[in-house]
Scaffold this motif. Structure first.
Motif, PDB file in Angstrom:
ATOM      1  N   GLY A 133       0.845  -1.179   0.000  1.00 34.15           N
ATOM      2  CA  GLY A 133       0.000   0.000   0.000  1.00 34.15           C
ATOM      3  C   GLY A 133       0.884   1.233   0.000  1.00 34.15           C
ATOM      4  N   LEU A 134       0.354   2.335  -0.463  1.00 33.75           N
ATOM      5  CA  LEU A 134       1.122   3.572  -0.470  1.00 33.75           C
ATOM      6  C   LEU A 134       1.057   4.261   0.900  1.00 33.75           C
ATOM      7  N   PRO A 135       2.079   5.016   1.249  1.00 33.83           N
ATOM      8  CA  PRO A 135       2.040   5.761   2.511  1.00 33.83           C
ATOM      9  C   PRO A 135       0.828   6.697   2.558  1.00 33.83           C
ATOM     10  N   SER A 136       0.248   6.822   3.748  1.00 37.87           N
ATOM     11  CA  SER A 136      -0.887   7.701   3.979  1.00 37.87           C
ATOM     12  C   SER A 136      -0.718   8.360   5.336  1.00 37.87           C
ATOM     13  N   LEU A 137      -1.561   9.306   5.633  1.00 36.95           N
ATOM     14  CA  LEU A 137      -1.508   9.949   6.945  1.00 36.95           C
ATOM     15  C   LEU A 137      -1.709   8.916   8.049  1.00 36.95           C
ATOM     16  N   TRP A 138      -2.618   7.964   7.820  1.00 32.54           N
ATOM     17  CA  TRP A 138      -2.876   6.936   8.825  1.00 32.54           C
ATOM     18  C   TRP A 138      -1.697   5.975   8.958  1.00 32.54           C
ATOM     19  N   SER A 139      -1.122   5.543   7.842  1.00 28.82           N
ATOM     20  CA  SER A 139      -0.005   4.587   7.927  1.00 28.82           C
ATOM     21  C   SER A 139       1.191   5.222   8.616  1.00 28.82           C
ATOM     22  N   MET A 140       1.406   6.521   8.402  1.00 28.87           N
ATOM     23  CA  MET A 140       2.517   7.202   9.054  1.00 28.87           C
ATOM     24  C   MET A 140       2.252   7.409  10.539  1.00 28.87           C
ATOM     25  N   THR A 141       0.989   7.594  10.915  1.00 32.98           N
ATOM     26  CA  THR A 141       0.639   7.672  12.332  1.00 32.98           C
ATOM     27  C   THR A 141       0.925   6.336  13.012  1.00 32.98           C
ATOM     28  N   GLU A 254       7.315  15.063  -1.595  1.00 36.23           N
ATOM     29  CA  GLU A 254       6.811  15.212  -2.960  1.00 36.23           C
ATOM     30  C   GLU A 254       5.305  15.051  -3.041  1.00 36.23           C
ATOM     31  N   HIS A 255       4.730  14.148  -2.243  1.00 37.41           N
ATOM     32  CA  HIS A 255       3.337  13.762  -2.464  1.00 37.41           C
ATOM     33  C   HIS A 255       2.382  14.143  -1.342  1.00 37.41           C
ATOM     34  N   PHE A 256       2.869  14.809  -0.315  1.00 38.79           N
ATOM     35  CA  PHE A 256       2.000  15.365   0.720  1.00 38.79           C
ATOM     36  C   PHE A 256       2.233  16.879   0.740  1.00 38.79           C
ATOM     37  N   HIS A 257       1.180  17.618   1.056  1.00 37.80           N
ATOM     38  CA  HIS A 257       1.283  19.063   0.950  1.00 37.80           C
ATOM     39  C   HIS A 257       0.671  19.744   2.175  1.00 37.80           C
ATOM     40  N   GLY A 258       1.104  20.979   2.409  1.00 44.21           N
ATOM     41  CA  GLY A 258       0.554  21.760   3.499  1.00 44.21           C
ATOM     42  C   GLY A 258       0.802  21.127   4.852  1.00 44.21           C
ATOM     43  N   TRP A 259      -0.211  21.162   5.714  1.00 38.01           N
ATOM     44  CA  TRP A 259      -0.055  20.620   7.068  1.00 38.01           C
ATOM     45  C   TRP A 259       0.182  19.118   7.060  1.00 38.01           C
ATOM     46  N   ARG A 260      -0.336  18.421   6.052  1.00 38.82           N
ATOM     47  CA  ARG A 260      -0.130  16.961   5.990  1.00 38.82           C
ATOM     48  C   ARG A 260       1.355  16.636   5.813  1.00 38.82           C
ATOM     49  N   ARG A 262       3.889  18.434   6.871  1.00 43.88           N
ATOM     50  CA  ARG A 262       4.555  18.668   8.155  1.00 43.88           C
ATOM     51  C   ARG A 262       4.282  17.547   9.133  1.00 43.88           C
ATOM     52  N   VAL A 263       3.054  17.063   9.143  1.00 46.92           N
ATOM     53  CA  VAL A 263       2.682  15.993  10.074  1.00 46.92           C
ATOM     54  C   VAL A 263       3.410  14.692   9.737  1.00 46.92           C
ATOM     55  N   VAL A 264       3.402  14.277   8.470  1.00 43.28           N
ATOM     56  CA  VAL A 264       3.998  12.984   8.136  1.00 43.28           C
ATOM     57  C   VAL A 264       5.511  12.995   8.304  1.00 43.28           C
ATOM     58  N   LEU A 268       7.531  10.591  10.776  1.00 42.71           N
ATOM     59  CA  LEU A 268       8.683   9.801  10.351  1.00 42.71           C
ATOM     60  C   LEU A 268       9.803   9.901  11.383  1.00 42.71           C
ATOM     61  N   LEU A 269      10.079  11.103  11.857  1.00 42.11           N
ATOM     62  CA  LEU A 269      11.123  11.301  12.862  1.00 42.11           C
ATOM     63  C   LEU A 269      10.755  10.646  14.186  1.00 42.11           C
TER      64      LEU A 269
END
Length: 317
Positions: A133-141, A254-260, A262-264, A268-269
């Motif tokens: 699956g591709l990375p998403s806000l949920w998968s990164m959480t 490259e594929h997330f923008h704005g606040w998303r 910054r969050v992802v 990651l860190l």
């Protein structure tokens, strides 16, 4: 008019111990497929060139230096003259006319853009890395909270793993990995191949993001099956972790923008920090795995910028 059904592209880098068997399987299992086999060698220091030269039907491109995976594939694809481009890892073996089956499947199911198959280990058990699956806000959480490790393989808490699906049915997926990836030449050219910023890792996920944005839906078929010795053609774990996270940071930027975005990137860190902390107190703290996490955390200011800004800061091995 394209002269071959498929151009099979293999990138070799110090893979003399693998490439002979891989090429043997490609040639032995071609079936009725008219295939062009292209191997591009990234400046190997072992006997790879001699081994590849044992196969007169294989077109060899000696790059003379380590171009990285994405750039090497793109260079080889420029010489391809076929209806389809097929990427294959040197640490794989083709089973039961897998490439021919994949071509037949793509012709029967046009419009998906990217196609893959099923990978197994030497003992026949599933090797799940043929697709993700591709990375998403949920998968990164889930990664930041350690859930992707604690509940590895969970469809909910490790969503990029695609759960316990055995890759044994036809299914649309987030991404097809480069161990076995087919694209119609027209689609490959429309997407302009791989983004060459990705020296190693991440290029197939980036390609999938762009393919989906263009209206394609990557898909796999279990009828195209290969053996994949994961990591056989990769650098040491410590170097691999570093490269994986630099590629991941590039992908997220490259594929997330704005606040998303910054969050992802923060997630990651946090996920790396958590794993480094656990490695420090766990019984395996002296193992190479623990050393790898410490190295990744120590160098976080370098890789978190991604390949865009920091690619020159790491030696290309």
């Amino acid at each position: 008019m394209m002269t071959a059904d498929a151009a099979v592209i293999i990138v070799s880098y110090n893979t003399a111990h693998l490439i002979r068997d891989c090429l043997g399987s490609v040639l032995d299992e071609r079936g009725a497929l008219d295939q062009q086999v292209i191997v591009i060698d990234n400046g190997s220091a072992d006997d790879s060139l001699a081994v590849i030269s044992e196969h007169p039907d294989v077109e060899l491109i000696d790059a003379g230096e380590n171009l990285g995976f994405a750039r090497a594939v793109n260079r080889a694809a420029e010489t391809a003259d076929a209806e389809f481009v097929v990427l294959l890892n040197p640490d794989t073996a083709v089973l039961d006319h897998a490439i021919e089956r994949l071509v037949e499947f793509a012709r029967a199911h046009p419009g998906h853009g990217l196609y893959g198959g099923r990978a197994v280990q030497r003992d026949g058990s599933l090797e799940s890395s043929s697709c993700w699956g591709l990375p998403s806000l949920w998968s990164m959480t889930c990664f930041a909270l350690g859930l992707t490790t604690i509940l590895s393989g969970s469809a909910l808490f490790d969503p990029e793993s695609l759960g316990n699906w055995q890759r044994d049915t036809i299914r649309e997926v987030g991404m097809v990995t480069g161990c076995l990836l087919l694209a119609p030449m027209a689609s490959w050219r429309e997407l302009r191949g791989f983004d060459e910023r990705y020296f190693m890792y991440g290029e197939d996920a980036d390609l999938a993001f762009r393919a989906r944005a263009a209206g394609y839906r990557p898909i796999i078929t279990p009828d195209a099956c290969i053996v994949h010795d994961v990591g056989g053609a990769s650098p040491s774990r410590r170097d691999r972790l570093r490269q994986v996270f630099q590629a991941k940071a590039t992908l997220l930027r490259e594929h997330f923008h704005g606040w998303r975005r910054r969050v992802v990137l923060a997630e990651l860190l946090v996920g790396v920090a958590l794993r480094t902390a656990v490695a420090s107190i766990g019984p395996g703290r002296r193992r190479p795995t623990a050393e790898g996490w410490h190295r990744v955390w120590r160098d976080r200011r370098l890789w978190i910028g991604g390949y865009d800004e920091r690619a020159d800061r790491y030696p290309r091995q």
